[in-house]
Write an enzyme that holds these catalytic residues in place. Structure first.
Site, PDB file in Angstrom:
ATOM      1  N   ASP A  44       0.837  -1.193   0.000  1.00 10.09           N
ATOM      2  CA  ASP A  44       0.000   0.000   0.000  1.00 10.09           C
ATOM      3  C   ASP A  44       0.877   1.250   0.000  1.00 10.09           C
ATOM      4  O   ASP A  44       1.706   1.431   0.895  1.00 10.09           O
ATOM      5  CB  ASP A  44      -0.915  -0.001   1.226  1.00 10.09           C
ATOM      6  CG  ASP A  44      -1.850   1.188   1.231  1.00 10.09           C
ATOM      7  OD1 ASP A  44      -2.915   1.096   0.599  1.00 10.09           O
ATOM      8  OD2 ASP A  44      -1.515   2.207   1.864  1.00 10.09           O
ATOM      9  N   TYR A  49       3.226   9.698   1.371  1.00 11.94           N
ATOM     10  CA  TYR A  49       4.252   9.026   2.166  1.00 11.94           C
ATOM     11  C   TYR A  49       5.661   9.426   1.735  1.00 11.94           C
ATOM     12  O   TYR A  49       6.634   9.084   2.401  1.00 11.94           O
ATOM     13  CB  TYR A  49       4.100   7.511   2.080  1.00 11.94           C
ATOM     14  CG  TYR A  49       2.712   6.998   2.415  1.00 11.94           C
ATOM     15  CD1 TYR A  49       1.806   7.760   3.142  1.00 11.94           C
ATOM     16  CD2 TYR A  49       2.301   5.737   1.985  1.00 11.94           C
ATOM     17  CE1 TYR A  49       0.538   7.296   3.435  1.00 11.94           C
ATOM     18  CE2 TYR A  49       1.029   5.255   2.280  1.00 11.94           C
ATOM     19  CZ  TYR A  49       0.154   6.045   2.994  1.00 11.94           C
ATOM     20  OH  TYR A  49      -1.104   5.570   3.267  1.00 11.94           O
ATOM     21  N   LYS A  78      -2.722   6.066  -4.110  1.00 12.40           N
ATOM     22  CA  LYS A  78      -3.706   7.146  -4.123  1.00 12.40           C
ATOM     23  C   LYS A  78      -3.090   8.331  -4.867  1.00 12.40           C
ATOM     24  O   LYS A  78      -1.956   8.687  -4.592  1.00 12.40           O
ATOM     25  CB  LYS A  78      -4.073   7.601  -2.703  1.00 12.40           C
ATOM     26  CG  LYS A  78      -4.541   6.479  -1.778  1.00 12.40           C
ATOM     27  CD  LYS A  78      -3.409   5.978  -0.938  1.00 12.40           C
ATOM     28  CE  LYS A  78      -3.863   4.884   0.023  1.00 12.40           C
ATOM     29  NZ  LYS A  78      -2.721   4.275   0.729  1.00 12.40           N
ATOM     30  N   HIS A  96      -8.011   9.487  -1.756  1.00 15.94           N
ATOM     31  CA  HIS A  96      -7.408   9.356  -0.429  1.00 15.94           C
ATOM     32  C   HIS A  96      -8.256   9.937   0.697  1.00 15.94           C
ATOM     33  O   HIS A  96      -8.357   9.352   1.773  1.00 15.94           O
ATOM     34  CB  HIS A  96      -6.025  10.010  -0.424  1.00 15.94           C
ATOM     35  CG  HIS A  96      -5.100   9.465   0.599  1.00 15.94           C
ATOM     36  ND1 HIS A  96      -3.731   9.636   0.542  1.00 15.94           N
ATOM     37  CD2 HIS A  96      -5.314   8.736   1.725  1.00 15.94           C
ATOM     38  CE1 HIS A  96      -3.160   9.038   1.584  1.00 15.94           C
ATOM     39  NE2 HIS A  96      -4.102   8.496   2.314  1.00 15.94           N
TER      40      HIS A  96
END
Length: 306
Positions: A44, A49, A78, A96
């Site tokens: 994921d 991130y 996302k 998201h």
């Protein structure tokens, strides 16, 4: 134990995955390699991130080295980043967060605008039609927001990914998803681990079954019919978190989890408690949001894979 769940597209999502949130530069590549070698097949990701380029390079090394084939992995992201991930398609592409910012603005309450979710979803459907996204879904959508989307969707969302764990069990949302053919996928499935690990209900069940509290928390989620994507960069924890396939929590013990107090989790920088899957947002922050939230619903022309 189910190793996979079948989505409404017919695709199979692994029951246990690895979320790459907070896996920083110089760490995420080794963690990803260790996870794949330990048996993880669901990865994921998200641009939020800030590690997708390193993930892309790590995936290429795994593919080129014959460790795993692309078709053996289920990769979620996302806001599309195929170039960074060095991929031709995503297995699952998610919206998201259910809010929108003014174009080019910073994440701040005065810049929030009403999102055009139906129009954005049409763009998502075009990506699904193109094959660049094998399944499409949402993240952090409440039952109400999900119902509104289902009412207008040509291609129904395959997944709603939300925070869900023993301390925030999402029973209403889970029931809604099950009844409408939407798979619930749980991020932060261990919750605040210290709370889970010290909870007497969890610890007593873990002791009686000869497992760790983390394994009990993860197995509970899977037995609810939801996939789980825990976070770790520690190799021993990675192995522990996927060592669930010989475990089953008896029904009479599962019933005890209803005794655990349900507490919405506060977001850093906000002045009130906030449930990511609720229909409202804590608006009492400004710059701290930059570390937590990205622009969710881009103008339709910007929603695409390249």
């Amino acid at each position: 134990m189910a190793t996979h769940f079948t989505l409404n597209t017919g695709a199979r999502i692994p029951s246990v995955g690895l979320v790459t949130y907070k896996a920083g530069p110089g760490v995420v590549a080794d963690a990803l390699a260790a996870a794949v070698k330990a048996g993880y097949r669901h990865i994921d990701c998200a641009p939020l991130y800030m590690n997708e380029k390193e993930i892309g390079a790590a995936l290429k090394n795994l593919f080129d080295g014959g460790v795993v084939k692309r078709e053996d992995l289920f990769i979620t992201s996302k806001i599309c980043t195929l170039t960074d991930l060095q991929l031709d398609y995503l297995d699952l592409y998610l919206i998201h967060w259910p809010f929108q910012l003014k174009k080019g603005s910073e994440v701040s309450p005065e810049n929030f605008v009403h999102p055009d979710i139906p129009k954005t979803w049409q763009a998502m459907e075009h990506l699904y039609d193109s094959g660049k996204a094998r399944a499409i879904g949402v993240s952090n959508f409440s039952s109400k927001k999900l119902a509104d989307l289902l009412a207008v969707a040509r291609v129904p969302p395959a997944v709603d990914q939300v925070e869900c764990h023993l301390g925030w069990q999402q029973a209403k949302l889970r029931a809604f998803c099950h009844s409408n053919g939407v798979h619930l996928s749980a991020y932060a499935p261990l919750g605040r681990m210290k709370v889970v690990a010290n909870n007497p209900v969890v610890t007593s069940i873990a002791e009686s079954l000869g497992r760790t509290p983390a394994q009990i928390a993860l197995r509970w989620g899977i037995q609810q019919g939801q996939s789980v994507v825990p976070k770790s960069v520690n190799e021993s924890r990675l192995k522990e978190n996927i060592d669930l396939f010989g475990l089953s929590i008896p029904e009479e013990l599962c019933a005890k989890f209803s005794e655990i107090e349900q507490v919405p989790v506060p977001l850093v920088g906000c002045g009130a408690a906030f449930s990511p899957a609720s229909s409202w947002l804590c608006l009492q922050g400004s710059s701290p949001w930059l570390a937590l939230v990205e622009v969710l619903l881009l103008p339709v022309a910007a929603v695409g894979c390249s």
